[in-house]
Design an enzyme around this catalytic site. Structure first.
Site, PDB file in Angstrom:
ATOM      1  N   ARG A 138       0.820  -1.220   0.000  1.00 52.57           N
ATOM      2  CA  ARG A 138       0.000   0.000   0.000  1.00 52.57           C
ATOM      3  C   ARG A 138       0.852   1.266   0.000  1.00 52.57           C
ATOM      4  NH1 ARG A 138      -4.060  -2.939  -1.774  1.00 52.57           N
ATOM      5  NH2 ARG A 138      -4.527  -4.658  -0.377  1.00 52.57           N
ATOM      6  N   ASN A 185       2.778  -7.501   7.753  1.00 53.67           N
ATOM      7  CA  ASN A 185       2.805  -8.829   7.129  1.00 53.67           C
ATOM      8  C   ASN A 185       4.293  -9.152   7.032  1.00 53.67           C
ATOM      9  OD1 ASN A 185       0.026  -8.962   6.781  1.00 53.67           O
ATOM     10  ND2 ASN A 185       0.105  -7.986   4.766  1.00 53.67           N
ATOM     11  N   LYS A 262       1.278  -8.556  13.996  1.00 54.34           N
ATOM     12  CA  LYS A 262       0.005  -8.897  13.358  1.00 54.34           C
ATOM     13  C   LYS A 262      -0.073 -10.416  13.425  1.00 54.34           C
ATOM     14  CE  LYS A 262      -2.387  -8.739   8.842  1.00 54.34           C
ATOM     15  NZ  LYS A 262      -2.428  -8.106   7.510  1.00 54.34           N
ATOM     16  N   GLU A 266      -5.800 -12.153   8.947  1.00 50.43           N
ATOM     17  CA  GLU A 266      -5.639 -12.218   7.486  1.00 50.43           C
ATOM     18  C   GLU A 266      -4.609 -13.259   7.058  1.00 50.43           C
ATOM     19  OE1 GLU A 266      -4.857  -8.199   6.087  1.00 50.43           O
ATOM     20  OE2 GLU A 266      -6.992  -7.948   5.634  1.00 50.43           O
ATOM     21  N   ARG A 299      -1.597  -6.034  17.385  1.00 52.80           N
ATOM     22  CA  ARG A 299      -2.711  -5.491  16.595  1.00 52.80           C
ATOM     23  C   ARG A 299      -4.036  -6.205  16.841  1.00 52.80           C
ATOM     24  NH1 ARG A 299      -2.280  -5.321  10.905  1.00 52.80           N
ATOM     25  NH2 ARG A 299      -2.724  -3.141  10.543  1.00 52.80           N
ATOM     26  N   LYS A 334      -7.141  -0.197  14.679  1.00 54.11           N
ATOM     27  CA  LYS A 334      -7.389   0.808  13.633  1.00 54.11           C
ATOM     28  C   LYS A 334      -8.487   1.759  14.102  1.00 54.11           C
ATOM     29  CE  LYS A 334      -5.848  -2.026   9.772  1.00 54.11           C
ATOM     30  NZ  LYS A 334      -6.075  -2.528   8.407  1.00 54.11           N
ATOM     31  N   ASP A 339     -11.859  -1.159   8.256  1.00 52.50           N
ATOM     32  CA  ASP A 339     -10.522  -1.092   7.673  1.00 52.50           C
ATOM     33  C   ASP A 339     -10.237   0.234   6.973  1.00 52.50           C
ATOM     34  OD1 ASP A 339      -8.048  -1.680   6.745  1.00 52.50           O
ATOM     35  OD2 ASP A 339      -8.672  -3.210   5.295  1.00 52.50           O
ATOM     36  N   GLU A 367      -4.488   4.403   1.222  1.00 51.13           N
ATOM     37  CA  GLU A 367      -4.926   3.177   0.555  1.00 51.13           C
ATOM     38  C   GLU A 367      -6.355   3.292   0.022  1.00 51.13           C
ATOM     39  OE1 GLU A 367      -4.813  -0.294   3.063  1.00 51.13           O
ATOM     40  OE2 GLU A 367      -5.815  -1.556   1.577  1.00 51.13           O
ATOM     41  N   HIS A 510     -16.506   0.265   1.920  1.00 54.15           N
ATOM     42  CA  HIS A 510     -15.928  -0.855   1.168  1.00 54.15           C
ATOM     43  C   HIS A 510     -16.574  -1.095  -0.192  1.00 54.15           C
ATOM     44  CE1 HIS A 510     -12.802  -3.710   1.246  1.00 54.15           C
ATOM     45  NE2 HIS A 510     -12.695  -3.706   2.556  1.00 54.15           N
ATOM     46  N   TRP A 533     -14.884  -9.925   1.639  1.00 53.13           N
ATOM     47  CA  TRP A 533     -13.952  -9.140   0.829  1.00 53.13           C
ATOM     48  C   TRP A 533     -14.663  -8.528  -0.386  1.00 53.13           C
ATOM     49  CZ3 TRP A 533      -9.060 -12.872   0.924  1.00 53.13           C
ATOM     50  CH2 TRP A 533      -8.386 -12.669   2.147  1.00 53.13           C
TER      51      TRP A 533
HETATM   52  O1  GCW Z   1      -6.310  -2.709   4.766  1.00 51.69           O
HETATM   53  C1  GCW Z   1      -5.689  -3.935   4.735  1.00 51.69           C
HETATM   54  C2  GCW Z   1      -4.700  -3.815   3.636  1.00 51.69           C
HETATM   55  C3  GCW Z   1      -3.586  -4.812   3.754  1.00 51.69           C
HETATM   56  C4  GCW Z   1      -2.973  -4.658   5.135  1.00 51.69           C
HETATM   57  C5  GCW Z   1      -4.046  -4.953   6.178  1.00 51.69           C
HETATM   58  C6  GCW Z   1      -3.529  -4.736   7.591  1.00 51.69           C
HETATM   59  C7  GCW Z   1      -0.713  -4.913   5.859  1.00 51.69           C
HETATM   60  O2  GCW Z   1      -5.356  -3.934   2.408  1.00 51.69           O
HETATM   61  O3  GCW Z   1      -2.660  -4.536   2.748  1.00 51.69           O
HETATM   62  O4  GCW Z   1      -1.861  -5.481   5.326  1.00 51.69           O
HETATM   63  O5  GCW Z   1      -5.104  -4.059   5.999  1.00 51.69           O
HETATM   64  O6  GCW Z   1      -3.704  -3.652   8.102  1.00 51.69           O
HETATM   65  O7  GCW Z   1      -2.969  -5.652   8.178  1.00 51.69           O
END
Ligand code: GCW
Length: 687
Positions: A138, A185, A262, A266, A299, A334, A339, A367, A510, A533
């Protein structure tokens, strides 16, 4: 008109506007005004402070500034006091922050008054989603400033050091004191000897600026790079592996900050792979870091494709663990429950976890807000979140106060911003994206600042330059303010709402095209793809209506908000319009407070968003006489693309939803200019 204004400016400043590639950010002003700096102590940090004053002083000619490191109870952590003589602080770093404050005041024409300033948060950190091969998840401003591809990728060059130093200076100048150097990640590679050597080299450059380094770590590192059979956090060998690794890190970097994790999110490995909880995993790592003073930022971004509303999942998973986390752990959530959407209500975890520090993760990289193409000033979005009332401890329990230690006894407090920085010469891709880096730092230092003030400061620092020997503040004439500062500021302050209008008004979220998260894709829902998604999971449009029912009779996400907020969101008559379709599913002909039907109101918002961007174009064109050619042209070009994209958003969403509403467009909006089929085909071609 244009020529005469240019001439005036030339005549006024006595010099032509300089070519500008944006690399100096908000730190452009250099001065030849003399100053004497008195400082009895010496250290690398204090040398920077002295040097900054000598090169940026805009106060009285031949002035004197005294820098005094001396204990003072009114000053906390990295705070400082500005006195009639100069700056006083408990630490060298406090002095440096005081110098930046003093100079910002001089350079923006804000009075330099006696004051004490303490930061709102202890940890004010940038999260870089940078990968070891130099790509950035991103990232929209080129490759990583820390990592690169190739055989010699780990060799540290002078050019690397210079760039890291410039980065550290810019970050420190707005109060940022931490950098997580790699993607959440995380690649396990980051903990190997060669990569750690580069981490040390980065830490050495960042240290005098008070920026601690942190790493994102992969939970399965013990089995992936440690040769162990498991990464179970309760396994003695695993525990020992982390302890040894942490010892190794601190031997090289004694002030290492800690880990960002993390996990079980995901598809990332985590404690749940071994039947353990988030608390088991976080505590094990936290205990290993504790003797060295390190922390864990764990996280809360977790969700799975189960039957539970995605917006509820982080709360459901983390609330039962409140009280189980050791005291050097901060839960990083967050700003919103889904997201980083253009607009979300705040995450219900803020204030709700009363025995565990929670820090907000904001996304500086755009993003979901037009990436490095759209001009979107994010301070209003963050201000909205920080000032949101949670009611957790009665009125006044804002997200800001629930996270900064004013309400709960917290050993640690923090705030994080996902960085928008890359190798592009102007760091952030878009000249105005720099304002978001700036704004993050300023809000992390002082979470009560207004977006208006931040924009005001940033514009002055970024677009004006003091002529030799003259104080920059003399440039801020009425003409400059009226013709440039105010309109450009207004554009910035409106820009986030404009993006919400042309992308996702009234609580929509979204609606993005898959993966890239730039253009619209409300239609996108191929078979076999996880439903959470796909946009239809969120908008649920059909001929009966639109919106996600999160009321008590729907997913009941409203119940995660403290009263009276839960009821306010639940009740159609009190739910703010901006969250309407986030919490409610409504028929297309539902009559809004405005008297319009929901369908018409949706149309008006999309139309308004496009109009706003068209107005930004005009505002910017009028700003031409006050901006160097390079940045003027770049922003002008980007606004053109933004406008085209806003039109695509409007047309795609309105034409798509019209298939369900079966209602005409109100006559007083501009008609779509694209065909829906065409937009869908173009979207599919990109995949
Ligand atoms: O918003 C999503 C993003 C991913 C990101 C994830 C996160 C780092 O599309 O790219 O991965 O959140 O925050 O872990």
């Amino acid at each position: 008109m244009r020529i005469s204004a240019l001439f005036l400016l030339f005549a006024f400043t006595g010099m032509p506007l300089l070519a500008e590639d944006g690399h100096s950010l908000w730190l452009r002003n250099k001065s030849t005004v003399n100053v004497t700096v008195v400082c009895q102590k010496s250290s690398p940090t204090l040398s920077i402070a002295i040097d900054e004053l000598k090169h940026g002083w805009q106060g009285k000619d031949n002035g004197t500034v005294v820098l005094l490191v001396k204990k003072d109870k009114a000053i906390s952590n990295d705070g400082f006091r500005i006195t009639a003589d100069g700056i006083q602080a408990n630490t060298d770093l406090g002095i440096l922050y005081g110098v930046y404050e003093l100079m910002r005041r001089q350079q923006t024409g804000e009075p330099v008054v006696s004051m004490v300033s303490n930061p709102s948060y202890e940890v004010r950190t940038l999260n870089h989603w940078d990968n070891p091969d130099g790509t950035i998840e991103r990232g929209y401003a080129g490759y990583s400033i820390f990592w690169r591809k190739g055989d010699d990728s780990l060799t540290v060059t002078d050019a690397d050091r210079l760039l890291w130093k410039e980065y550290a200076r810019a970050s420190a100048s707005v109060g940022i004191n931490g950098a997580v150097l790699n993607n959440v990640n995380a690649s396990p590679l980051i903990l190997t000897v060669d990569y750690l050597a580069r981490v040390k080299a980065i830490a050495d450059v960042l240290r005098p600026y008070g920026i601690k380094v942190y790493l994102s770590v992969k939970f399965s590192s013990p089995s992936q790079i440690g040769g162990l059979k498991t990464s179970d956090p309760l396994d003695p060998q695993v525990i020992k592996w982390w302890q040894d690794k942490i010892k190794e890190i601190y031997a090289a970097i004694p002030d290492f900050g800690g880990f960002l994790v993390k996990a079980s999110s995901e598809g990332q490995p985590g404690p749940q792979d071994y039947g353990r909880t988030h608390a088991d995993g976080a505590n094990m790592m936290a205990d290993a870091l504790k003797p060295f003073g390190g922390i864990i930022m764990w996280r809360a971004f977790v969700y799975s494709p189960n039957d539970q509303d995605r917006a509820k999942q982080a709360y459901t998973e983390f609330m039962p663990l409140d009280g189980q986390f050791h005291d050097n752990i901060i839960i990083q959530a967050k700003n919103g429950p889904v997201d980083f959407q253009p607009r979300e209500p705040f995450s219900p975890l803020f204030g709700a976890m009363k025995k565990t520090p929670v820090m907000a993760e904001l996304q500086i990289t755009q993003e979901y807000l037009g990436q490095s193409v759209h001009l979107v000033f994010l301070a209003p979005m963050w201000e909205e979140c920080l000032k949101s009332e949670t009611y957790q401890e009665g009125p006044g329990s804002t997200v800001a106060r629930c996270t900064d230690g004013s309400i709960y006894q917290q050993k640690h407090t923090g705030i994080a911003g996902v960085a928008n920085i890359g190798l592009d010469r102007n760091w952030c891709g878009h000249p105005f994206a720099q304002a978001n880096w700036y704004a993050f730092g300023r809000l992390a230092w002082d979470n009560t600042l207004t977006s208006d003030k931040i924009a005001d400061e940033w514009i002055k620092l970024t677009f004006s330059q003091a002529p030799a020997g003259q104080a920059v503040s003399t440039l801020y004439t009425t003409e400059w303010s009226e013709q440039f500062l105010e309109p450009v500021k207004e554009m910035m302050l409106q820009s986030r709402e404009a993006a919400v209008n042309y992308m996702m008004p009234l609580g929509f979220h979204h609606l993005f095209a898959a993966n890239e998260h730039y253009g619209p894709g409300p239609w996108w829902a191929p078979r076999g793809v996880r439903h959470d998604w796909t946009p239809p999971y969120y908008h649920k449009a059909d001929t009966g209506g639109v919106g996600f029912d999160r009321t008590a009779s729907g997913s009941n996400a409203v119940s995660q908000y403290h009263e009276p907020l839960g009821s306010q969101f639940n009740d159609l008559t009190t739910c703010p319009d901006r969250y309407l379709l986030w919490f409610h599913r409504l028929p297309w002909d539902y009559v809004m407070r405005s008297g319009h039907t929901l369908w018409d109101e949706i149309c008006f918002h999309y139309d308004k968003g496009v109009q706003q961007v068209r107005d930004f174009q005009k505002t910017w064109d009028r700003a031409e006489p006050y901006v160097d050619k390079e940045r003027f042209a770049l922003v002008q070009r980007k606004l053109r693309s933004q406008c085209a994209n806003a039109q695509v958003w409007k047309d795609a969403c309105l034409l798509y939803f019209q298939q369900f509403s079966r209602m005409p467009f109100p006559y007083d909006i501009e008609r779509p200019v694209h065909e829906l089929d065409e937009l869908i085909k173009a979207d599919m071609r990109r995949r």
